[in-house]
Design an enzyme around this catalytic site. Structure first.
Site, PDB file in Angstrom:
ATOM      1  N   ARG A  20       0.833  -1.209   0.000  1.00  0.00           N
ATOM      2  CA  ARG A  20       0.000   0.000   0.000  1.00  0.00           C
ATOM      3  C   ARG A  20       0.864   1.254   0.000  1.00  0.00           C
ATOM      4  NH1 ARG A  20      -4.289   0.322   4.621  1.00  0.00           N
ATOM      5  NH2 ARG A  20      -2.459   0.811   5.887  1.00  0.00           N
ATOM      6  N   LYS A  53      -2.597   6.751   1.478  1.00  0.00           N
ATOM      7  CA  LYS A  53      -2.468   7.108   2.897  1.00  0.00           C
ATOM      8  C   LYS A  53      -1.529   8.300   3.000  1.00  0.00           C
ATOM      9  CE  LYS A  53      -2.581   4.550   7.220  1.00  0.00           C
ATOM     10  NZ  LYS A  53      -4.039   4.525   7.450  1.00  0.00           N
ATOM     11  N   GLU A  61     -16.179   6.560   4.875  1.00  0.00           N
ATOM     12  CA  GLU A  61     -15.216   6.326   5.948  1.00  0.00           C
ATOM     13  C   GLU A  61     -15.791   6.777   7.289  1.00  0.00           C
ATOM     14  OE1 GLU A  61     -12.033   5.134   5.935  1.00  0.00           O
ATOM     15  OE2 GLU A  61     -11.297   5.371   3.889  1.00  0.00           O
TER      16      GLU A  61
HETATM   17  C1  LIG Z   1      -5.113   3.724   7.683  1.00  0.00           C
HETATM   18  C2  LIG Z   1      -6.537   4.027   7.420  1.00  0.00           C
HETATM   19  C3  LIG Z   1      -7.558   3.075   7.565  1.00  0.00           C
HETATM   20  C4  LIG Z   1      -7.318   1.696   8.129  1.00  0.00           C
HETATM   21  O1  LIG Z   1      -6.396   0.944   7.435  1.00  0.00           O
HETATM   22  P1  LIG Z   1      -5.741  -0.324   8.122  1.00  0.00           P
HETATM   23  O2  LIG Z   1      -4.825  -0.856   7.102  1.00  0.00           O
HETATM   24  O3  LIG Z   1      -6.833  -1.266   8.449  1.00  0.00           O
HETATM   25  O4  LIG Z   1      -5.061   0.155   9.361  1.00  0.00           O
HETATM   26  C5  LIG Z   1      -8.856   3.433   7.223  1.00  0.00           C
HETATM   27  N1  LIG Z   1      -9.155   4.662   6.769  1.00  0.00           N
HETATM   28  C6  LIG Z   1      -8.205   5.624   6.637  1.00  0.00           C
HETATM   29  C7  LIG Z   1      -8.594   6.963   6.135  1.00  0.00           C
HETATM   30  C8  LIG Z   1      -6.870   5.333   6.941  1.00  0.00           C
HETATM   31  O5  LIG Z   1      -5.934   6.285   6.798  1.00  0.00           O
END
Ligand SMILES: *Cc1c(COP(=O)(O)O)cnc(C)c1O
Length: 341
Positions: A83, A185, A221
Protein backbone atom coordinates in the site's frame (compact mmCIF):
# COMPACT_ATOMS: atom_id res chain seq x y z
CA UNK A 1 12.42 11.79 29.60
CA UNK A 2 10.03 8.89 29.80
CA UNK A 3 11.73 5.51 30.01
CA UNK A 4 10.29 2.05 29.63
CA UNK A 5 10.25 1.69 33.44
CA UNK A 6 7.72 4.54 33.68
CA UNK A 7 5.18 2.89 31.40
CA UNK A 8 2.03 1.55 33.02
CA UNK A 9 0.85 -1.02 30.47
CA UNK A 10 -2.72 -0.94 31.80
CA UNK A 11 -3.29 2.79 31.30
CA UNK A 12 -1.30 3.18 28.08
CA UNK A 13 -3.16 5.15 25.40
CA UNK A 14 -2.31 6.18 21.83
CA UNK A 15 0.28 8.93 22.14
CA UNK A 16 3.88 9.67 21.23
CA UNK A 17 6.54 8.09 23.41
CA UNK A 18 10.17 8.30 22.39
CA UNK A 19 11.52 4.77 22.03
CA UNK A 20 15.20 3.82 21.71
CA UNK A 21 15.87 3.38 18.00
CA UNK A 22 14.22 4.20 14.68
CA UNK A 23 15.09 3.27 11.07
CA UNK A 24 16.16 6.03 8.69
CA UNK A 25 17.08 5.85 5.02
CA UNK A 26 17.87 8.66 2.57
CA UNK A 27 17.10 8.66 -1.18
CA UNK A 28 19.45 10.75 -3.31
CA UNK A 29 20.36 10.66 -7.00
CA UNK A 30 18.10 7.78 -7.78
CA UNK A 31 18.89 5.37 -4.97
CA UNK A 32 18.29 4.59 -1.30
CA UNK A 33 21.30 4.50 1.00
CA UNK A 34 21.92 1.44 3.22
CA UNK A 35 19.57 2.66 5.96
CA UNK A 36 20.48 2.69 9.67
CA UNK A 37 18.98 2.56 13.13
CA UNK A 38 19.46 5.84 14.95
CA UNK A 39 18.84 7.19 18.46
CA UNK A 40 18.08 10.68 17.12
CA UNK A 41 14.32 11.31 16.97
CA UNK A 42 14.71 14.72 15.24
CA UNK A 43 14.92 15.28 11.49
CA UNK A 44 17.08 18.10 10.14
CA UNK A 45 15.60 19.02 6.75
CA UNK A 46 15.62 21.89 4.27
CA UNK A 47 13.08 24.68 4.82
CA UNK A 48 12.23 24.17 1.15
CA UNK A 49 11.22 20.51 1.61
CA UNK A 50 8.27 19.57 -0.61
CA UNK A 51 6.73 17.66 2.31
CA UNK A 52 6.36 20.94 4.23
CA UNK A 53 4.79 23.04 1.45
CA UNK A 54 3.11 20.72 -0.99
CA UNK A 55 2.28 17.74 1.19
CA UNK A 56 4.55 15.30 -0.63
CA UNK A 57 4.51 12.60 2.03
CA UNK A 58 2.76 9.38 2.96
CA UNK A 59 2.68 7.03 5.92
CA UNK A 60 1.68 3.60 7.14
CA UNK A 61 0.58 2.05 10.43
CA UNK A 62 1.00 -1.53 11.63
CA UNK A 63 1.52 -3.33 14.91
CA UNK A 64 3.82 -5.91 16.49
CA UNK A 65 2.07 -8.20 18.98
CA UNK A 66 3.58 -10.12 21.92
CA UNK A 67 2.25 -13.68 21.93
CA UNK A 68 1.54 -15.98 24.89
CA UNK A 69 4.79 -17.94 24.26
CA UNK A 70 6.88 -14.73 24.21
CA UNK A 71 7.33 -14.66 20.43
CA UNK A 72 6.46 -11.52 18.44
CA UNK A 73 4.07 -11.25 15.48
CA UNK A 74 3.84 -8.64 12.75
CA UNK A 75 0.41 -8.64 11.09
CA UNK A 76 0.48 -8.66 7.27
CA UNK A 77 3.46 -6.26 6.84
CA UNK A 78 3.65 -7.17 3.13
CA UNK A 79 0.25 -5.50 2.71
CA UNK A 80 1.52 -2.28 4.30
CA UNK A 81 4.58 -2.36 2.04
CA UNK A 82 2.38 -2.78 -1.04
CA UNK A 83 0.00 0.00 0.00
CA UNK A 84 2.87 2.38 0.75
CA UNK A 85 4.25 1.68 -2.73
CA UNK A 86 0.85 2.66 -4.20
CA UNK A 87 0.73 5.86 -2.09
CA UNK A 88 4.28 6.69 -3.24
CA UNK A 89 3.42 6.12 -6.89
CA UNK A 90 0.40 8.45 -6.58
CA UNK A 91 2.59 11.24 -5.13
CA UNK A 92 5.58 10.71 -7.43
CA UNK A 93 7.80 9.38 -4.67
CA UNK A 94 10.32 6.54 -4.98
CA UNK A 95 9.16 3.19 -3.62
CA UNK A 96 10.77 1.05 -0.94
CA UNK A 97 11.12 -2.62 -1.94
CA UNK A 98 8.84 -4.91 0.10
CA UNK A 99 11.83 -6.85 1.48
CA UNK A 100 13.49 -3.61 2.65
CA UNK A 101 10.24 -2.41 4.22
CA UNK A 102 9.70 -5.66 6.15
CA UNK A 103 13.35 -5.96 7.18
CA UNK A 104 13.26 -2.36 8.51
CA UNK A 105 10.08 -3.16 10.50
CA UNK A 106 11.81 -6.24 11.91
CA UNK A 107 14.90 -4.26 12.93
CA UNK A 108 12.83 -1.56 14.64
CA UNK A 109 10.83 -4.10 16.64
CA UNK A 110 13.94 -6.05 17.70
CA UNK A 111 15.73 -2.83 18.70
CA UNK A 112 12.82 -1.76 20.93
CA UNK A 113 11.63 -5.07 22.41
CA UNK A 114 11.52 -3.61 25.93
CA UNK A 115 8.69 -1.37 24.76
CA UNK A 116 6.51 -4.21 23.51
CA UNK A 117 3.52 -4.45 25.87
CA UNK A 118 3.29 -7.86 27.59
CA UNK A 119 0.85 -10.49 26.37
CA UNK A 120 -2.53 -10.13 28.05
CA UNK A 121 -2.45 -6.34 28.45
CA UNK A 122 -4.10 -5.88 25.05
CA UNK A 123 -1.38 -3.41 24.06
CA UNK A 124 0.95 -3.63 21.07
CA UNK A 125 3.94 -1.88 19.55
CA UNK A 126 2.63 0.50 16.88
CA UNK A 127 4.98 1.01 13.92
CA UNK A 128 4.76 4.22 11.93
CA UNK A 129 6.61 4.03 8.59
CA UNK A 130 6.60 7.30 6.64
CA UNK A 131 8.20 8.95 3.64
CA UNK A 132 8.73 12.68 3.10
CA UNK A 133 10.00 14.70 0.16
CA UNK A 134 13.00 16.76 1.32
CA UNK A 135 15.86 18.87 -0.10
CA UNK A 136 16.14 22.48 -1.29
CA UNK A 137 13.15 23.27 -3.48
CA UNK A 138 10.63 26.02 -4.23
CA UNK A 139 8.54 25.29 -7.33
CA UNK A 140 5.68 22.81 -7.43
CA UNK A 141 7.41 19.61 -8.47
CA UNK A 142 8.62 16.40 -6.95
CA UNK A 143 11.36 16.71 -4.30
CA UNK A 144 15.01 16.07 -5.18
CA UNK A 145 15.51 13.83 -2.11
CA UNK A 146 13.40 11.66 0.18
CA UNK A 147 13.55 10.26 3.69
CA UNK A 148 12.00 6.94 4.67
CA UNK A 149 11.75 6.27 8.37
CA UNK A 150 10.00 3.89 10.77
CA UNK A 151 9.57 4.69 14.43
CA UNK A 152 7.58 2.74 16.98
CA UNK A 153 5.47 3.57 20.02
CA UNK A 154 3.86 1.24 22.57
CA UNK A 155 0.08 1.70 22.49
CA UNK A 156 -2.60 0.41 24.83
CA UNK A 157 -5.71 -1.59 24.20
CA UNK A 158 -8.15 0.69 22.40
CA UNK A 159 -10.92 -0.31 24.80
CA UNK A 160 -10.03 -0.38 28.46
CA UNK A 161 -13.35 -1.72 29.65
CA UNK A 162 -14.19 -4.07 26.78
CA UNK A 163 -15.77 -3.36 23.40
CA UNK A 164 -17.84 -0.20 23.93
CA UNK A 165 -19.92 1.28 21.12
CA UNK A 166 -19.24 4.83 19.91
CA UNK A 167 -21.65 7.24 18.16
CA UNK A 168 -20.67 9.10 14.99
CA UNK A 169 -22.04 12.04 13.00
CA UNK A 170 -22.26 12.46 9.23
CA UNK A 171 -20.08 15.41 8.19
CA UNK A 172 -21.00 18.01 5.59
CA UNK A 173 -17.34 18.05 4.51
CA UNK A 174 -15.71 15.65 2.05
CA UNK A 175 -12.46 13.91 2.98
CA UNK A 176 -11.44 13.18 -0.61
CA UNK A 177 -12.32 14.12 -4.18
CA UNK A 178 -13.81 11.51 -6.55
CA UNK A 179 -10.52 11.12 -8.43
CA UNK A 180 -8.29 12.55 -5.73
CA UNK A 181 -6.04 10.94 -3.13
CA UNK A 182 -8.67 9.21 -0.96
CA UNK A 183 -7.15 5.78 -1.61
CA UNK A 184 -3.62 6.91 -0.73
CA UNK A 185 -2.47 7.11 2.90
CA UNK A 186 -1.26 10.70 2.67
CA UNK A 187 -1.14 13.47 5.24
CA UNK A 188 -3.22 15.86 3.11
CA UNK A 189 -6.31 13.73 3.64
CA UNK A 190 -5.75 13.99 7.37
CA UNK A 191 -5.12 17.74 7.42
CA UNK A 192 -8.49 18.14 5.69
CA UNK A 193 -10.17 15.94 8.32
CA UNK A 194 -8.99 17.89 11.39
CA UNK A 195 -11.77 20.50 11.28
CA UNK A 196 -14.64 18.05 10.63
CA UNK A 197 -13.18 15.80 13.35
CA UNK A 198 -13.11 18.64 15.85
CA UNK A 199 -16.68 19.65 14.98
CA UNK A 200 -17.87 16.07 15.50
CA UNK A 201 -16.09 15.76 18.85
CA UNK A 202 -17.41 19.15 20.02
CA UNK A 203 -20.91 17.73 19.51
CA UNK A 204 -20.09 14.69 21.63
CA UNK A 205 -19.47 12.19 18.82
CA UNK A 206 -16.45 9.92 18.40
CA UNK A 207 -15.61 11.28 14.94
CA UNK A 208 -17.07 12.38 11.59
CA UNK A 209 -18.52 10.02 8.98
CA UNK A 210 -17.73 10.94 5.39
CA UNK A 211 -20.08 10.30 2.48
CA UNK A 212 -19.04 9.62 -1.11
CA UNK A 213 -17.91 12.95 -2.61
CA UNK A 214 -19.85 12.47 -5.85
CA UNK A 215 -23.45 11.95 -4.68
CA UNK A 216 -23.30 12.37 -0.88
CA UNK A 217 -25.64 9.42 -0.41
CA UNK A 218 -23.26 6.60 0.55
CA UNK A 219 -21.04 6.05 3.60
CA UNK A 220 -17.32 6.03 2.79
CA UNK A 221 -15.22 6.33 5.95
CA UNK A 222 -15.65 6.61 9.71
CA UNK A 223 -13.06 9.21 10.72
CA UNK A 224 -9.75 7.54 9.92
CA UNK A 225 -11.19 4.03 9.92
CA UNK A 226 -13.24 1.92 7.49
CA UNK A 227 -16.96 1.16 7.85
CA UNK A 228 -18.53 -2.28 7.94
CA UNK A 229 -22.06 -3.42 8.65
CA UNK A 230 -23.88 -6.70 9.25
CA UNK A 231 -27.21 -6.84 7.45
CA UNK A 232 -30.35 -8.22 9.10
CA UNK A 233 -30.07 -11.24 6.78
CA UNK A 234 -26.50 -11.89 7.97
CA UNK A 235 -24.27 -10.42 5.25
CA UNK A 236 -20.99 -8.59 5.94
CA UNK A 237 -20.87 -5.38 3.88
CA UNK A 238 -18.13 -2.74 3.57
CA UNK A 239 -18.28 0.25 1.19
CA UNK A 240 -17.21 -0.12 -2.42
CA UNK A 241 -15.54 3.06 -3.63
CA UNK A 242 -12.34 4.23 -5.33
CA UNK A 243 -11.94 7.08 -2.82
CA UNK A 244 -11.87 5.10 0.45
CA UNK A 245 -8.58 4.03 2.02
CA UNK A 246 -8.20 0.30 1.32
CA UNK A 247 -7.68 -0.84 4.91
CA UNK A 248 -5.85 -4.05 5.71
CA UNK A 249 -8.13 -4.66 8.70
CA UNK A 250 -11.13 -4.26 6.42
CA UNK A 251 -9.70 -6.70 3.85
CA UNK A 252 -8.91 -9.14 6.67
CA UNK A 253 -12.45 -8.91 8.08
CA UNK A 254 -13.93 -9.53 4.62
CA UNK A 255 -11.90 -12.75 4.50
CA UNK A 256 -12.65 -13.83 8.09
CA UNK A 257 -16.38 -13.09 7.79
CA UNK A 258 -16.50 -15.37 4.75
CA UNK A 259 -14.07 -18.12 5.72
CA UNK A 260 -14.48 -18.34 9.50
CA UNK A 261 -17.99 -17.05 10.17
CA UNK A 262 -19.52 -18.44 6.98
CA UNK A 263 -21.13 -15.12 6.04
CA UNK A 264 -21.74 -13.72 2.60
CA UNK A 265 -19.10 -10.97 2.66
CA UNK A 266 -18.72 -8.31 0.00
CA UNK A 267 -18.06 -4.70 -0.90
CA UNK A 268 -21.24 -2.85 -1.72
CA UNK A 269 -22.87 0.58 -1.60
CA UNK A 270 -23.96 1.61 1.91
CA UNK A 271 -26.73 4.19 1.51
CA UNK A 272 -26.92 6.51 4.49
CA UNK A 273 -30.74 6.65 4.27
CA UNK A 274 -31.02 2.84 4.37
CA UNK A 275 -29.18 2.05 7.59
CA UNK A 276 -32.21 0.10 8.80
CA UNK A 277 -30.91 -2.81 6.70
CA UNK A 278 -28.09 -3.30 9.21
CA UNK A 279 -28.38 -4.99 12.58
CA UNK A 280 -24.77 -4.16 13.54
CA UNK A 281 -22.07 -1.76 12.34
CA UNK A 282 -18.48 -1.00 13.18
CA UNK A 283 -15.37 0.98 12.32
CA UNK A 284 -12.15 -0.93 11.68
CA UNK A 285 -8.47 -0.14 11.31
CA UNK A 286 -5.08 -0.96 12.82
CA UNK A 287 -5.41 1.67 15.56
CA UNK A 288 -9.15 1.31 16.17
CA UNK A 289 -9.08 -2.51 15.74
CA UNK A 290 -12.88 -2.88 15.70
CA UNK A 291 -14.99 -0.11 17.19
CA UNK A 292 -18.67 -1.02 17.41
CA UNK A 293 -20.85 1.83 16.10
CA UNK A 294 -23.68 2.55 18.51
CA UNK A 295 -25.53 5.05 16.35
CA UNK A 296 -25.09 7.51 13.48
CA UNK A 297 -26.45 11.06 13.48
CA UNK A 298 -27.40 12.23 9.98
CA UNK A 299 -28.92 15.73 9.97
CA UNK A 300 -31.66 15.58 12.60
CA UNK A 301 -32.06 11.80 12.35
CA UNK A 302 -30.26 9.48 14.78
CA UNK A 303 -30.06 5.81 13.79
CA UNK A 304 -29.14 3.20 16.39
CA UNK A 305 -27.74 -0.12 15.14
CA UNK A 306 -27.44 -2.95 17.70
CA UNK A 307 -27.23 -0.92 20.90
CA UNK A 308 -25.60 2.25 22.19
CA UNK A 309 -24.08 0.37 25.11
CA UNK A 310 -23.46 -3.22 23.99
CA UNK A 311 -21.52 -4.90 21.22
CA UNK A 312 -23.45 -7.11 18.76
CA UNK A 313 -22.71 -10.86 18.49
CA UNK A 314 -21.21 -10.85 14.97
CA UNK A 315 -18.98 -7.83 15.72
CA UNK A 316 -17.81 -9.62 18.87
CA UNK A 317 -16.96 -12.80 16.93
CA UNK A 318 -15.04 -10.83 14.28
CA UNK A 319 -13.11 -9.03 17.01
CA UNK A 320 -12.20 -12.28 18.78
CA UNK A 321 -11.15 -13.91 15.50
CA UNK A 322 -9.00 -10.95 14.36
CA UNK A 323 -7.27 -10.26 17.67
CA UNK A 324 -6.87 -14.01 18.30
CA UNK A 325 -4.88 -14.26 15.06
CA UNK A 326 -2.86 -11.11 15.77
CA UNK A 327 -1.81 -12.28 19.25
CA UNK A 328 -1.10 -15.79 17.99
CA UNK A 329 -3.93 -17.53 19.89
CA UNK A 330 -5.81 -18.60 16.74
CA UNK A 331 -4.46 -20.11 13.58
CA UNK A 332 -3.63 -17.43 11.02
CA UNK A 333 -4.54 -17.74 7.34
CA UNK A 334 -1.45 -18.54 5.25
CA UNK A 335 1.07 -15.66 5.29
CA UNK A 336 -0.85 -13.35 7.62
CA UNK A 337 1.59 -13.27 10.53
CA UNK A 338 5.35 -12.92 10.43
CA UNK A 339 7.39 -13.96 13.48
CA UNK A 340 10.15 -11.42 14.13
CA UNK A 341 11.26 -13.24 17.26
C1 LIG B 1 -5.11 3.72 7.68
C2 LIG B 1 -6.54 4.03 7.42
C3 LIG B 1 -7.56 3.07 7.57
C4 LIG B 1 -7.32 1.70 8.13
O1 LIG B 1 -6.40 0.94 7.43
P1 LIG B 1 -5.74 -0.32 8.12
O2 LIG B 1 -4.82 -0.86 7.10
O3 LIG B 1 -6.83 -1.27 8.45
O4 LIG B 1 -5.06 0.15 9.36
C5 LIG B 1 -8.86 3.43 7.22
N1 LIG B 1 -9.16 4.66 6.77
C6 LIG B 1 -8.20 5.62 6.64
C7 LIG B 1 -8.59 6.96 6.14
C8 LIG B 1 -6.87 5.33 6.94
O5 LIG B 1 -5.93 6.28 6.80
Amino acid sequence: MMTVKDIDWRTLGFGYIRTDLRYLSHWREGAWDAGTLTEDNRLHISEGSAALHYGQQCFEGLKAYRCRDGSVNLFRPDQNAARMARSCARLLMPTVPTETFIEACRQVVLANLDYLPPYGTGGALYLRPFMIGVGDNLGVHSAPEFLFSIFCVPVGAYFKGGLTPTNFVVSRYDRAAPNGTGAAKVGGNYAASLLPGREAKARGFGDAIYLDPETHTKIEEVGSANFFGITRDGRFVTPRSPSILPGITRASLLHLARERLGLDAREDDVYVDRLGEFSEAGACGTAAVITPIGGIQNGDHFHVFYSETEVGPVTRRLYDELTGIQFGDREAPEGWTLKVQ
